[in-house]
Scaffold this active site. Structure first.
Site, PDB file in Angstrom:
ATOM      1  N   LYS A 148       9.210  51.640  -0.155  1.00 28.36           N
ATOM      2  CA  LYS A 148       7.993  51.277   0.579  1.00 28.36           C
ATOM      3  C   LYS A 148       6.885  50.763  -0.311  1.00 28.36           C
ATOM      4  O   LYS A 148       5.992  50.051   0.146  1.00 28.36           O
ATOM      5  CB  LYS A 148       7.509  52.458   1.424  1.00 28.36           C
ATOM      6  CG  LYS A 148       8.481  52.757   2.550  1.00 28.36           C
ATOM      7  CD  LYS A 148       7.904  53.634   3.616  1.00 28.36           C
ATOM      8  CE  LYS A 148       8.898  53.691   4.774  1.00 28.36           C
ATOM      9  NZ  LYS A 148       8.647  54.745   5.714  1.00 28.36           N
ATOM     10  N   LYS A 158      18.667  50.269   8.296  1.00 24.04           N
ATOM     11  CA  LYS A 158      18.368  51.294   9.299  1.00 24.04           C
ATOM     12  C   LYS A 158      17.504  50.740  10.425  1.00 24.04           C
ATOM     13  O   LYS A 158      16.593  49.959  10.191  1.00 24.04           O
ATOM     14  CB  LYS A 158      17.627  52.422   8.569  1.00 24.04           C
ATOM     15  CG  LYS A 158      17.241  53.592   9.416  1.00 24.04           C
ATOM     16  CD  LYS A 158      16.353  54.561   8.640  1.00 24.04           C
ATOM     17  CE  LYS A 158      14.905  54.131   8.637  1.00 24.04           C
ATOM     18  NZ  LYS A 158      13.958  55.168   8.220  1.00 24.04           N
ATOM     19  N   LYS A 176      10.956  51.944  12.799  1.00 27.92           N
ATOM     20  CA  LYS A 176       9.686  51.381  13.238  1.00 27.92           C
ATOM     21  C   LYS A 176       9.182  50.375  12.227  1.00 27.92           C
ATOM     22  O   LYS A 176       8.637  49.349  12.558  1.00 27.92           O
ATOM     23  CB  LYS A 176       8.649  52.491  13.353  1.00 27.92           C
ATOM     24  CG  LYS A 176       9.079  53.610  14.236  1.00 27.92           C
ATOM     25  CD  LYS A 176       7.997  54.674  14.202  1.00 27.92           C
ATOM     26  CE  LYS A 176       8.512  55.965  14.751  1.00 27.92           C
ATOM     27  NZ  LYS A 176       8.425  57.036  13.745  1.00 27.92           N
TER      28      LYS A 176
HETATM   29  P1  AMP Z   1      10.137  58.828  11.565  1.00 29.77           P
HETATM   30  O1  AMP Z   1      10.076  57.872  12.683  1.00 29.77           O
HETATM   31  O2  AMP Z   1      10.330  58.118  10.266  1.00 29.77           O
HETATM   32  O3  AMP Z   1       9.072  59.838  11.580  1.00 29.77           O
HETATM   33  O4  AMP Z   1      11.471  59.612  11.805  1.00 29.77           O
HETATM   34  C1  AMP Z   1      11.565  60.698  12.705  1.00 29.77           C
HETATM   35  C2  AMP Z   1      12.971  61.237  12.638  1.00 29.77           C
HETATM   36  O5  AMP Z   1      13.908  60.261  13.120  1.00 29.77           O
HETATM   37  C3  AMP Z   1      13.425  61.578  11.213  1.00 29.77           C
HETATM   38  O6  AMP Z   1      14.176  62.779  11.267  1.00 29.77           O
HETATM   39  C4  AMP Z   1      14.296  60.419  10.828  1.00 29.77           C
HETATM   40  O7  AMP Z   1      15.280  60.775   9.892  1.00 29.77           O
HETATM   41  C5  AMP Z   1      14.927  60.049  12.164  1.00 29.77           C
HETATM   42  N1  AMP Z   1      15.330  58.636  12.193  1.00 29.77           N
HETATM   43  C6  AMP Z   1      14.511  57.569  12.043  1.00 29.77           C
HETATM   44  N2  AMP Z   1      15.207  56.410  12.117  1.00 29.77           N
HETATM   45  C7  AMP Z   1      16.514  56.759  12.308  1.00 29.77           C
HETATM   46  C8  AMP Z   1      17.735  56.022  12.458  1.00 29.77           C
HETATM   47  N3  AMP Z   1      17.750  54.690  12.420  1.00 29.77           N
HETATM   48  N4  AMP Z   1      18.888  56.718  12.628  1.00 29.77           N
HETATM   49  C9  AMP Z   1      18.878  58.061  12.664  1.00 29.77           C
HETATM   50  N5  AMP Z   1      17.766  58.818  12.530  1.00 29.77           N
HETATM   51  C10 AMP Z   1      16.593  58.185  12.355  1.00 29.77           C
END
Ligand code: AMP
Ligand code: TRP
Length: 321
Positions: free
Chosen positions: A110, A191, A194
């Protein structure tokens, strides 16, 4: 003994299908067997360029969506309303080393394409460790991308305990079997996220059915014709099979041979059906913003109460009480 669970969700953007399958659904399931605490991690959204008004709106949207997904039998609150998170984060920043923070994969990725890297992007894993350790969580349901941060949390907990006495529970990450890493539909090597993924390749939980169908039908596959689960050689097809399996509740091996077109149509419908009840519930909950405010306020009060004892022991152990 009942296990304790904690996880957080960053409101940097709209919640995605990756969030749902990788972390929210496992978090929902854990409610049946454990004492669960979940937070909208709004302070984590300050690590990159942000717009205050949008952050406020997305924080509320994320909280409403988490309830709509079924996290309504847990303690749910917004991180910034419980000051102990940042207090403990400082004690953990004073336990962590610059070298180990700098080596975090997410920090490297990042910070690589930014000129102005916020200091909080570097220290962010200490705040995440504080989130988890504050609640003495045994289990942390997260997607694959958070593996290293939970490892660091374990290291910090063990180091603190060794230096100052047994204060923290050393937590363990739990990843879903199939859905730990949902890939972007247009660039299946990266991946779905967002901020990481592309808009066309990311399905958001509030995307209307027509939008979901359009995105899935345009998913990148490969020049072959064989429907086969092989993430190395066929990342696009494998990602569709994963989505279909998880959304329809069938094992990947049972999905049979189809054409790419048929696979996409079936996957699109399975995703639409998975999102339908969530979107309906989201609409109901959004009609009553005062009720959401009540839930979040009560959540913050309860969460604050639960952190007092831990903060006391941590302060005492490190010498500031
Ligand atoms: P975040 O949106 O980064 O706060 O992620 C929230 C949760 O969603 C975290 O546990 C991430 O590891 C999970 N997560 C985010 N993107 C993915 C994805 N593409 N596949 C699986 N898990 C995800
Ligand atoms: N850092 C996590 C992410 O980016 C979100 C998060 C914040 C979290 N605090 C947490 C996850 C505590 C698990 C436990 O996805």
């Amino acid at each position: 003994m009942t296990k304790r669970v904690f996880s957080g969700f960053k409101p940097t953007g709209h919640l995605t299908l990756g969030n749902l399958l990788g972390a929210i659904m496992p978090a929902v399931r854990l409610q049946d067997e454990a004492d669960c605490v979940y937070a909208v991690a709004d302070l984590h959204a300050l690590t990159v360029k942000h717009d205050p008004e949008r952050l406020r709106a997305r924080t509320r949207e994320a909280a409403t969506l988490l309830l709509a997904c079924g996290l309504d039998r847990s303690l749910l609150y917004v991180q910034s309303r419980v000051p102990a998170h940042t207090e403990l984060a400082y004690l953990l920043e004073s336990t962590a080393y610059f070298g180990e923070m700098r080596r975090m994969i997410q920090f490297k990725e990042k910070s690589a394409n930014q000129e102005e890297v916020r200091l909080s992007l570097l220290t962010y894993p200490a705040l995440m460790a504080a989130d988890i350790l504050l609640h003495r969580a045994d289990l942390v349901p997260v997607g694959d991308d958070q593996r290293q941060h939970v490892e660091l949390t374990r290291d910090l907990a063990q180091r603190f305990n060794r230096l100052y006495g047994e204060v923290f529970v050393v937590p363990e990450a739990v990843h879903p079997q199939n859905a730990a890493k949902i890939m972007d539909l247009t660039t299946p090597e990266s991946k779905m996220g967002k901020s990481d993924g592309s808009a066309a390749g990311t399905i958001y939980l509030l995307d209307p059915p027509a939008e979901v169908r359009r995105k899935v039908m345009r998913a990148v596959t490969d020049s072959g014709t064989e429907v086969r689960y092989d993430p190395e050689d066929k990342p696009g097809v494998s990602n569709l099979l994963t989505l279909l399996a998880v959304c329809s509740g069938r094992p990947i091996g049972s999905l049979g041979h189809q054409t790419y077109g048929a696979l996409k149509r079936e996957t699109a419908e399975a995703v639409v059906e998975t999102l339908r009840p969530i979107q309906e519930r989201h609409a109901e909950l959004s009609a009553d913003p005062a009720e959401l405010e009540r839930v979040l306020e009560a959540g913050a009060v309860r969460a604050s109460g639960r952190t007092v004892e831990l903060m006391d022991s941590a302060r005492r152990a490190i010498g500031v009480l």
